[in-house]
Design a protein around this motif. Structure first.
Motif, short mmCIF file in Angstrom:
data_model
loop_
_atom_site.label_atom_id
_atom_site.label_comp_id
_atom_site.label_asym_id
_atom_site.label_seq_id
_atom_site.Cartn_x
_atom_site.Cartn_y
_atom_site.Cartn_z
N PHE A 44 31.72 37.21 42.61
CA PHE A 44 32.19 38.52 43.08
C PHE A 44 32.96 38.27 44.37
N ASP A 57 38.04 40.62 43.45
CA ASP A 57 37.45 41.72 42.68
C ASP A 57 37.49 43.02 43.48
N GLU A 94 30.04 47.86 37.73
CA GLU A 94 31.34 47.26 37.42
C GLU A 94 32.31 48.28 36.86
#
Length: 389
Positions: A208, A283, A349
């Motif tokens: 991440f 991300d 997510e």
């Protein structure tokens, strides 16, 4: 004579005055973009710089035909300041300037005063941050010289509020024009590009990756980025921190974190001309200054890339990032809030991906670079009594 007057009316001449032009920072990049866009609207631009250092932006503008004048000024009230003021007056007269727009303190004082003395009808100031770094003398000068400006361009409503409070500017003189982003240059990466970008930095598929692109200066608050990120990593073992930028505080933070203990968690890239490969590896992205922010180009570039954002509620950050829509907005200087935001963003997510999609949509709808250029061009034409394009 009539033909000359008509040509001037059809093609307003703008002189931008800026204190320093040494690096490819936010204001410098903005000005280079602006003169390029204005040329597409038939507006003739030139630039006066009081402290000039050669760089790619200057080279590019000169190559496109923009006149850049270096008038070295160290102190306004020294004999050299008077001499450079006379030189500036000569440039304004020779180039038949219709509008003078100033950036930063010396320009707001010396350039604005000279412009008025030689008869320029339209003098504009450009305010690009909330002004926390101004000293008492700067505030005093701004309040005394505020009558020189017909309009004051601010890059965010938050900046406008600060200018009204600190400089005493009449709200009717403010014009808010948001910064813009090149939506062609910055866009969501394809899957393969993202994989290659992550691999080149040593990140795994399951990591991440949270990044910050900003100069290592005190107001950018890298302390909160590292401390909050390391605290969040106790709950997010896959968390990686990507710090993209150079600056005076880089060596300080490298001395603390660029070692065996943290190297598997934190990656420093140093200053980079092209940040797109680093955005492709992320991300999520953040910008968490503690103060003196305007309307960050870096935030817009991350949004255009399709990244969900974490920003502190400083300057215009909360005007670009809407809490819960395309990111999370946290209080400034709050390590725990940043930690909690990282954990929240990692935990869902689907919500994170939707925030990224909203970032791109908002960049397209509200912050297109071309619209920024048109808004400036329309303002200049209106001031000169011409119809907006």
């Amino acid at each position: 004579m009539l033909m000359e007057t008509t040509n001037r009316i059809r093609n307003p001449r703008i002189l931008f005055a800026i204190d320093y032009f040494h690096r490819t920072g936010g204001t410098e990049t903005h000005l280079a973009q602006l003169v390029r866009l204005l040329s597409q609207h038939g507006i003739v631009c030139s630039i006066v710089v009081f402290d000039l250092g050669e760089n790619a932006l200057v080279d590019g503008m000169r190559a496109s035909g923009v006149r850049i004048h270096h008038l070295p000024v160290k102190r306004i009230y020294a004999p050299n300041g008077l001499w450079q003021g006379l030189r500036l007056a000569g440039i304004i007269i020779k180039e038949k300037v219709d509008v003078v727009q100033t950036f930063h303190q010396t320009s707001d004082t010396l350039a604005a005063l000279v412009a008025r003395l030689v008869g320029v009808k339209h003098v504009i100031s450009s305010k690009r941050d909330t002004g926390q770094l101004k000293g008492p003398l700067h505030v005093f000068l701004n309040r005394r010289f505020k009558a020189l400006f017909e309009k004051v361009i601010v890059v965010a409503d938050a900046v406008g509020k600060a200018v009204i409070k600190t400089d005493g500017i009449d709200p009717s003189r403010l014009v808010r024009i948001y910064n813009g982003v090149d939506l062609t240059r910055f866009g969501p990466p394809d899957a393969q590009s993202a994989v290659e970008a992550r691999r080149s930095l040593g990140f795994d598929k399951g990591d991440f990756v949270v990044g910050m692109v900003a100069g290592f200066r005190p107001e950018k608050n890298y302390q909160v980025f590292f401390e909050g990120g390391l605290k969040a990593s106790q709950s997010i073992p896959s968390l990686k921190l990507l710090a993209v930028g150079g600056g005076p505080r880089l060596d300080h933070f490298r001395a603390i974190y660029d070692n065996e203990q943290y190297r598997s968690r934190i990656v420093f890239t140093g200053d980079k001309k092209d940040i797109r490969p680093y955005l492709a590896a992320m991300d999520a992205a953040c910008l968490i200054p503690g103060g003196n922010e305007g309307f960050s180009n870096a935030v817009l570039e991350k949004m255009a890339t399709g990244l969900p954002m974490i920003v502190s509620d400083v300057g215009g950050n909360a005007e670009a990032v809407l809490d819960g829509i395309n990111g999370l907005v946290i209080p400034p200087n709050d390590t725990d809030a940043f930690c909690a935001a990282l954990i929240k963003m990692h935990s869902d997510e689907n919500a994170r991906l939707e925030m990224g999609r909203q970032s791109r949509r908002m960049a397209e709808e509200k912050f297109d670079l071309r619209q920024m250029g048109k808004s400036h061009a329309d303002l200049y034409r209106q001031l000169c009594g011409l119809q907006a394009g």
